[in-house]
Design a protein around this motif. Sequence first.
Motif, PDB file in Angstrom:
ATOM      1  N   GLU A  76      22.582   8.904 -16.764  1.00 19.70           N
ATOM      2  CA  GLU A  76      22.139   8.151 -15.582  1.00 19.70           C
ATOM      3  C   GLU A  76      20.876   7.357 -15.893  1.00 19.70           C
ATOM      4  O   GLU A  76      20.724   6.205 -15.474  1.00 19.70           O
ATOM      5  CB  GLU A  76      21.894   9.119 -14.424  1.00 19.70           C
ATOM      6  N   THR A  77      19.955   7.966 -16.647  1.00 19.77           N
ATOM      7  CA  THR A  77      18.727   7.277 -17.040  1.00 19.77           C
ATOM      8  C   THR A  77      19.053   6.060 -17.902  1.00 19.77           C
ATOM      9  O   THR A  77      18.488   4.970 -17.716  1.00 19.77           O
ATOM     10  CB  THR A  77      17.783   8.230 -17.794  1.00 19.77           C
ATOM     11  N   TYR A  78      19.992   6.231 -18.830  1.00 20.81           N
ATOM     12  CA  TYR A  78      20.394   5.112 -19.692  1.00 20.81           C
ATOM     13  C   TYR A  78      20.966   3.966 -18.849  1.00 20.81           C
ATOM     14  O   TYR A  78      20.604   2.801 -19.046  1.00 20.81           O
ATOM     15  CB  TYR A  78      21.423   5.576 -20.727  1.00 20.81           C
ATOM     16  N   SER A 108      20.226  14.371 -17.168  1.00 25.38           N
ATOM     17  CA  SER A 108      20.351  13.073 -16.506  1.00 25.38           C
ATOM     18  C   SER A 108      20.243  11.915 -17.491  1.00 25.38           C
ATOM     19  O   SER A 108      19.976  10.781 -17.093  1.00 25.38           O
ATOM     20  CB  SER A 108      19.253  12.930 -15.450  1.00 25.38           C
ATOM     21  N   THR A 160      13.796   4.042 -11.359  1.00 21.29           N
ATOM     22  CA  THR A 160      13.249   5.395 -11.402  1.00 21.29           C
ATOM     23  C   THR A 160      14.093   6.212 -12.360  1.00 21.29           C
ATOM     24  O   THR A 160      15.311   6.315 -12.203  1.00 21.29           O
ATOM     25  CB  THR A 160      13.284   6.021  -9.999  1.00 21.29           C
ATOM     26  N   VAL A 161      13.436   6.796 -13.366  1.00 22.36           N
ATOM     27  CA  VAL A 161      14.152   7.570 -14.385  1.00 22.36           C
ATOM     28  C   VAL A 161      13.544   8.967 -14.474  1.00 22.36           C
ATOM     29  O   VAL A 161      12.444   9.216 -13.981  1.00 22.36           O
ATOM     30  CB  VAL A 161      14.106   6.879 -15.764  1.00 22.36           C
ATOM     31  N   THR A 162      14.271   9.842 -15.137  1.00 26.58           N
ATOM     32  CA  THR A 162      13.787  11.210 -15.326  1.00 26.58           C
ATOM     33  C   THR A 162      13.876  11.579 -16.804  1.00 26.58           C
ATOM     34  O   THR A 162      14.786  11.126 -17.513  1.00 26.58           O
ATOM     35  CB  THR A 162      14.610  12.198 -14.480  1.00 26.58           C
ATOM     36  N   THR A 216      20.429   3.328 -15.694  1.00 24.27           N
ATOM     37  CA  THR A 216      19.349   2.750 -14.878  1.00 24.27           C
ATOM     38  C   THR A 216      18.508   1.792 -15.702  1.00 24.27           C
ATOM     39  O   THR A 216      18.177   0.688 -15.257  1.00 24.27           O
ATOM     40  CB  THR A 216      18.457   3.870 -14.299  1.00 24.27           C
TER      41      THR A 216
END
Length: 104
Positions: free
Chosen positions: A28-30, A25, A18-20, A32
């Motif tokens: 954190e997305t990278y 973020s 789950t990414v945003t 993930t």
Amino acid sequence: PSMQESLGGNSKTAVVATVTPSACSAGETYCTLAFAAGAKKMKCRAVVNEDEMERDSVNEEMIRALREENAILRAELDESRVEAEMAGSLQSSMEMSRYHSEKV
């Protein structure tokens, strides 16, 4: 432990990443997405666990059946040998009696 050891093993694994789109973020997305890409590359084969008791009973049944078949085949072989010996003895007896009848 490595990701392979943690997620692999004797099971099928599904990963939902789950990414945003939020800029705050991005780190954190990278991470993930990097984790999901690594998880996607993993190759593991799930195998069905067999019940050892069931497998052992199947093996014992197969061994018993093969021993029975072996005993039957040995008996047939012994019977064939006895018949061959009897045929050979009969042949010898017939030759001896023919030899004696020719001498007389």
